[in-house]
Design a protein around this motif. Structure first.
Motif, PDB file in Angstrom:
ATOM      1  N   LYS A   1       0.833  -1.207   0.000  1.00  0.00           N
ATOM      2  CA  LYS A   1       0.000   0.000   0.000  1.00  0.00           C
ATOM      3  C   LYS A   1       0.869   1.259   0.000  1.00  0.00           C
ATOM      4  O   LYS A   1       0.633   2.194   0.741  1.00  0.00           O
ATOM      5  CB  LYS A   1      -0.961   0.021   1.199  1.00  0.00           C
ATOM      6  N   GLY A   2       1.899   1.239  -0.846  1.00  0.00           N
ATOM      7  CA  GLY A   2       2.791   2.392  -0.954  1.00  0.00           C
ATOM      8  C   GLY A   2       2.063   3.630  -1.443  1.00  0.00           C
ATOM      9  O   GLY A   2       2.327   4.732  -0.998  1.00  0.00           O
ATOM     10  N   TYR A   3       1.138   3.444  -2.342  1.00  0.00           N
ATOM     11  CA  TYR A   3       0.280   4.543  -2.762  1.00  0.00           C
ATOM     12  C   TYR A   3      -1.031   3.961  -3.273  1.00  0.00           C
ATOM     13  O   TYR A   3      -1.095   2.813  -3.689  1.00  0.00           O
ATOM     14  CB  TYR A   3       0.940   5.429  -3.819  1.00  0.00           C
ATOM     15  N   ASN A   4      -2.057   4.758  -3.200  1.00  0.00           N
ATOM     16  CA  ASN A   4      -3.398   4.348  -3.606  1.00  0.00           C
ATOM     17  C   ASN A   4      -3.962   5.375  -4.577  1.00  0.00           C
ATOM     18  O   ASN A   4      -3.382   6.439  -4.776  1.00  0.00           O
ATOM     19  CB  ASN A   4      -4.325   4.237  -2.387  1.00  0.00           C
ATOM     20  N   VAL A   5      -5.110   5.057  -5.112  1.00  0.00           N
ATOM     21  CA  VAL A   5      -5.813   6.007  -5.984  1.00  0.00           C
ATOM     22  C   VAL A   5      -6.115   7.265  -5.169  1.00  0.00           C
ATOM     23  O   VAL A   5      -6.419   7.199  -3.978  1.00  0.00           O
ATOM     24  CB  VAL A   5      -7.100   5.357  -6.539  1.00  0.00           C
ATOM     25  N   ASN A   6      -6.011   8.407  -5.808  1.00  0.00           N
ATOM     26  CA  ASN A   6      -6.250   9.741  -5.238  1.00  0.00           C
ATOM     27  C   ASN A   6      -5.124  10.226  -4.328  1.00  0.00           C
ATOM     28  O   ASN A   6      -5.288  11.217  -3.628  1.00  0.00           O
ATOM     29  CB  ASN A   6      -7.589   9.830  -4.492  1.00  0.00           C
ATOM     30  N   GLU A   7      -3.993   9.548  -4.314  1.00  0.00           N
ATOM     31  CA  GLU A   7      -2.856  10.057  -3.559  1.00  0.00           C
ATOM     32  C   GLU A   7      -1.877  10.707  -4.519  1.00  0.00           C
ATOM     33  O   GLU A   7      -1.802  10.373  -5.694  1.00  0.00           O
ATOM     34  CB  GLU A   7      -2.172   8.928  -2.770  1.00  0.00           C
ATOM     35  N   TRP A   8      -1.110  11.634  -3.984  1.00  0.00           N
ATOM     36  CA  TRP A   8      -0.169  12.414  -4.786  1.00  0.00           C
ATOM     37  C   TRP A   8       1.213  11.779  -4.674  1.00  0.00           C
ATOM     38  O   TRP A   8       1.752  11.645  -3.574  1.00  0.00           O
ATOM     39  CB  TRP A   8      -0.158  13.847  -4.291  1.00  0.00           C
ATOM     40  N   ILE A   9       1.785  11.339  -5.808  1.00  0.00           N
ATOM     41  CA  ILE A   9       3.103  10.719  -5.806  1.00  0.00           C
ATOM     42  C   ILE A   9       4.036  11.478  -6.733  1.00  0.00           C
ATOM     43  O   ILE A   9       3.610  12.269  -7.572  1.00  0.00           O
ATOM     44  CB  ILE A   9       3.051   9.233  -6.217  1.00  0.00           C
ATOM     45  N   GLN A  10       5.324  11.197  -6.538  1.00  0.00           N
ATOM     46  CA  GLN A  10       6.351  11.816  -7.368  1.00  0.00           C
ATOM     47  C   GLN A  10       7.422  10.772  -7.636  1.00  0.00           C
ATOM     48  O   GLN A  10       7.828  10.038  -6.732  1.00  0.00           O
ATOM     49  CB  GLN A  10       6.950  13.020  -6.649  1.00  0.00           C
ATOM     50  N   THR A  11       7.877  10.677  -8.883  1.00  0.00           N
ATOM     51  CA  THR A  11       8.922   9.729  -9.253  1.00  0.00           C
ATOM     52  C   THR A  11       9.676  10.275 -10.459  1.00  0.00           C
ATOM     53  O   THR A  11       9.281  11.288 -11.041  1.00  0.00           O
ATOM     54  CB  THR A  11       8.329   8.333  -9.556  1.00  0.00           C
ATOM     55  N   LYS A  12      10.757   9.612 -10.800  1.00  0.00           N
ATOM     56  CA  LYS A  12      11.512   9.984 -11.987  1.00  0.00           C
ATOM     57  C   LYS A  12      11.563   8.758 -12.882  1.00  0.00           C
ATOM     58  O   LYS A  12      12.093   7.719 -12.512  1.00  0.00           O
ATOM     59  CB  LYS A  12      12.922  10.421 -11.590  1.00  0.00           C
ATOM     60  N   ILE A  13      10.967   8.857 -14.070  1.00  0.00           N
ATOM     61  CA  ILE A  13      10.889   7.758 -15.021  1.00  0.00           C
ATOM     62  C   ILE A  13      11.650   8.148 -16.284  1.00  0.00           C
ATOM     63  O   ILE A  13      11.289   9.125 -16.940  1.00  0.00           O
ATOM     64  CB  ILE A  13       9.420   7.411 -15.374  1.00  0.00           C
TER      65      ILE A  13
END
Length: 166
Positions: free
Chosen positions: A63-75
């Motif tokens: 459950k690192g992130y779910n729908v409606n949560e704000w995430i940030q990554t570098k792809i």
């Protein structure tokens, strides 16, 4: 005791250690993939599918992130930041950025990149620059009072600010 695969050397590899593929085929798996491009392609597709299933299971469990949560990554060198709209088994994860553009990211990309869940942050640091003209000197007291009011509201609302205050 009979063996399913005669001369496979499985028993010897288990007892002595080593690489079963090397023992049976007299070459390493990666050397063989260099010689056979069709097998290399099948192997890579299988590993990609496996990493998609593995990552989905990790996300379901962790459950690192779910729908409606704000995430940030570098792809692949691009910074991606936004709200998660969809996490699927075989379909890519959809992140809606600040400009409302939908970014579709294959799930296997998350296995090799760091993902920050900004929704779970307990504290925020907001840094901004405020430029004032010499003509605005008489407005400084009102600006400072408004900034203190906003700071007080942010402290009261532990989950971050919402638009209802502004």
């Amino acid at each position: 005791m009979s063996r399913c695969l005669p001369r496979s050397g499985l028993k010897d590899v288990v007892l002595e250690g080593g690489d079963i593929y090397q023992r049976v085929h007299r070459t390493s798996l990666f050397q063989y993939m260099n010689k056979d491009p069709a097998f290399n392609k099948i192997f890579n597709v299988a590993m990609t599918d496996y990493s998609v299933m593995t990552m989905k299971k990790i996300l379901d469990t962790y459950k690192g992130y779910n729908v409606n949560e704000w995430i940030q990554t570098k792809i692949e060198g691009y910074n991606v930041s936004g709200t998660v709209e969809h996490v699927g088994w075989w379909s890519p994860t959809i992140i809606r950025g600040e400009d409302r553009e939908a970014v579709h990211i294959p799930n296997h990309k998350f296995t090799v990149n760091v993902v920050q869940n900004l929704s779970q942050k307990s504290h925020w640091r907001i840094k901004t620059h405020l430029a004032l003209s010499h003509l605005d000197v008489n407005k400084i007291n009102n600006i400072v009072a408004d900034m203190k009011y906003c700071q007080r509201i942010l402290k009261l609302n532990s989950r971050g600010f919402t638009e209802e205050y502004f």
